[in-house]
Design a protein around this motif. Structure first.
Motif, PDB file in Angstrom:
ATOM      1  N   VAL A  12     -62.239 -11.954  -5.856  1.00  0.00           N
ATOM      2  CA  VAL A  12     -61.859 -11.995  -7.269  1.00  0.00           C
ATOM      3  C   VAL A  12     -62.989 -12.662  -8.040  1.00  0.00           C
ATOM      4  O   VAL A  12     -63.799 -13.387  -7.475  1.00  0.00           O
ATOM      5  CB  VAL A  12     -60.526 -12.761  -7.507  1.00  0.00           C
ATOM      6  N   THR A  16     -60.497 -16.283 -12.396  1.00  0.00           N
ATOM      7  CA  THR A  16     -59.310 -15.427 -12.320  1.00  0.00           C
ATOM      8  C   THR A  16     -58.048 -16.271 -12.353  1.00  0.00           C
ATOM      9  O   THR A  16     -57.924 -17.255 -11.620  1.00  0.00           O
ATOM     10  CB  THR A  16     -59.332 -14.571 -11.034  1.00  0.00           C
ATOM     11  N   ASP A  23     -52.211  -8.561 -12.054  1.00  0.00           N
ATOM     12  CA  ASP A  23     -52.628  -7.311 -12.690  1.00  0.00           C
ATOM     13  C   ASP A  23     -53.522  -6.512 -11.746  1.00  0.00           C
ATOM     14  O   ASP A  23     -53.350  -5.302 -11.596  1.00  0.00           O
ATOM     15  CB  ASP A  23     -53.370  -7.570 -14.003  1.00  0.00           C
ATOM     16  N   GLN A  24     -54.470  -7.180 -11.097  1.00  0.00           N
ATOM     17  CA  GLN A  24     -55.362  -6.509 -10.155  1.00  0.00           C
ATOM     18  C   GLN A  24     -54.585  -5.899  -8.992  1.00  0.00           C
ATOM     19  O   GLN A  24     -54.937  -4.837  -8.487  1.00  0.00           O
ATOM     20  CB  GLN A  24     -56.405  -7.479  -9.604  1.00  0.00           C
ATOM     21  N   LYS A  26     -51.627  -4.848  -9.221  1.00  0.00           N
ATOM     22  CA  LYS A  26     -50.664  -3.912  -9.814  1.00  0.00           C
ATOM     23  C   LYS A  26     -49.219  -4.290  -9.479  1.00  0.00           C
ATOM     24  O   LYS A  26     -48.381  -3.450  -9.162  1.00  0.00           O
ATOM     25  CB  LYS A  26     -50.961  -2.480  -9.373  1.00  0.00           C
TER      26      LYS A  26
END
Length: 66
Positions: A12, A16, A23-24, A26
């Motif tokens: 990451v 972050t 969000d990454q 999902k």
């Protein structure tokens, strides 16, 4: 930088946040709980809680049943 998410290493960007990580991945923002280095992070802190290198993140999904 590298963090551990549910036992797997993941790269990451520095800075972050918990929200950005979700969000990454999902993942939805509802129906889950997040622990950072074995401490539950309140949902209200997700946008400001910044991950550090080597952080251990556990994401748990709530399930119905019994």
């Amino acid at each position: 930088m590298t963090v551990i998410v549910n036992g797997e290493e993941r790269l990451v960007a520095p800075g972050t946040t918990v929200t950005a990580l979700l969000d990454q991945l999902k993942l939805p923002s509802r129906g889950i709980a997040v622990a950072l280095d074995r401490v539950i992070v309140p949902r209200s802190l997700w946008p400001t809680e910044v991950l550090s290198p080597g952080a251990e993140v556990e994401v748990v999904t709530a399930m119905q049943g019994g």
